[in-house]
Design an enzyme around this catalytic site. Structure first.
Site, short mmCIF file in Angstrom:
data_model
loop_
_atom_site.label_atom_id
_atom_site.label_comp_id
_atom_site.label_asym_id
_atom_site.label_seq_id
_atom_site.Cartn_x
_atom_site.Cartn_y
_atom_site.Cartn_z
CB SER A 90 -0.97 -0.03 1.19
OG SER A 90 -1.90 1.03 1.12
CG HIS A 193 -5.85 -0.10 -1.23
ND1 HIS A 193 -5.06 0.45 -2.20
CD2 HIS A 193 -5.14 -0.02 -0.07
CE1 HIS A 193 -3.92 0.84 -1.66
NE2 HIS A 193 -3.94 0.57 -0.38
#
Length: 313
Positions: A90, A193
């Site tokens: 991430s 996300h």
């Protein structure tokens, strides 16, 4: 083959940077990067409490700065020294991009500053969150996530999936968890996300064309599909899109296996990614670089890998 891994949001803990400030040069570096980000990274990494560093706009620059500082210490700040491969989870991808030479440290920190702010703003629109699902049958876990209108935002491998979405749906999911699975709420401020982050994608897409980039000088893996990306411009484009797309760390680990990675060193605040690797990548040596006390072990590991490479050649 050594791979450096940079962790994502949620890995931060109060005071995790304190021991690193005792290393010559680190405090000065963080002071400069604090000016770049507009945040007091030293305070956030030493005396701030858990709630303060949970803030997305704080946590993301703090994590990237910590990884970059530790990388510089590990390799002595030498431009031509570094790992064979690098990957980030991430927001850790921005640190990975800088370590690989795609972005300068300053460009990575400006981009993560804007990323954190934009994602915090997007998260404030709707009450959302993320819940880790540990164990259970993979197909049953994904089916349960879909049943409750949630998104598998992180597919991490080693029996771990992260469900994300509105908090009321996460609460319903917790009341009806998949069989043989444990649920753990994550210390993040939104459904990262997922489609809820689309406004942040728009903000970063505005900035991306003007960011100076170079092609990676080492193997650089990307979260969307675990691919090794050879183009810096393509990697930056993927970074922007990844904000609203699931993280496939399972595929990153599959690529590590295919590449023949022999050792993984996780940058601070370390522990999460090497924990996944220990369960998924049997036979690969792992090291969590939590404090400067771990530097000797990391350098020994790097030295062994370099020696083995010379013997093979």
């Amino acid at each position: 083959m050594i791979l450096l891994a940079s962790p994502g949001q949620g890995a931060q803990t109060p005071g995790f940077l304190k021991p690193w400030l005792e290393v010559p040069g680190v405090a000065d570096r963080l002071a400069w990067w604090s000016a770049v980000t507009g945040l007091d990274l030293v305070r956030y990494g030493t005396t701030a409490d858990a709630e303060e560093i949970r803030d997305t706009a704080v946590a993301q620059p703090l994590l990237v700065a910590a990884a970059l500082a530790a990388h510089e210490v590990l390799y002595g700040g030498e431009a031509d020294a570094g790992p064979d491969a690098v990957a980030g989870h991430s927001v850790g991808e921005l640190a990975a991009a800088a370590i690989a030479g795609v972005l300068s440290p300053e460009s990575a920190l400006v981009l993560v500053r804007e990323r954190g702010r934009a994602m915090a703003e997007a998260a404030a629109v709707t009450r959302t969150g993320m819940t880790a699902v540990l164990g259970g049958d993979p197909d049953e876990v994904l089916a349960a996530i879909e049943k409750h209108g949630l998104t598998p935002a992180n597919v991490n491998g080693a029996g771990q999936v992260v469900a994300a979405g509105p908090t009321d749906r996460l609460a319903e999911f917790a009341e009806e968890p998949p069989a043989r699975a444990r649920l753990r709420s994550l210390s993040v401020a939104g459904a990262f996300h997922t489609e809820f982050m689309q406004p942040a994608v728009g903000r970063l897409a505005e900035l991306a064309p003007g960011i100076p980039v170079a092609d990676p000088r080492v193997t650089l893996l990307q979260n969307r599909d675990g691919a090794a990306v050879a183009s810096g411009r393509e990697f930056l484009s993927r970074l922007v899109e990844q904000v609203s797309a699931p993280v496939r760390w399972d595929r990153c680990m599959a690529t590590m296996r295919e590449l023949g990675v022999t050792a993984i060193i996780e940058l601070p605040p370390a522990g999460t990614l090497v924990g996944l690797a220990r369960r998924e990548l049997k036979g690969v040596t792992t090291l969590a670089l939590k404090t400067p006390d771990d530097l000797d072990k990391a350098r020994e590991l790097i030295g062994r890998d370099e020696a083995a490479g010379k013997v093979e050649s």
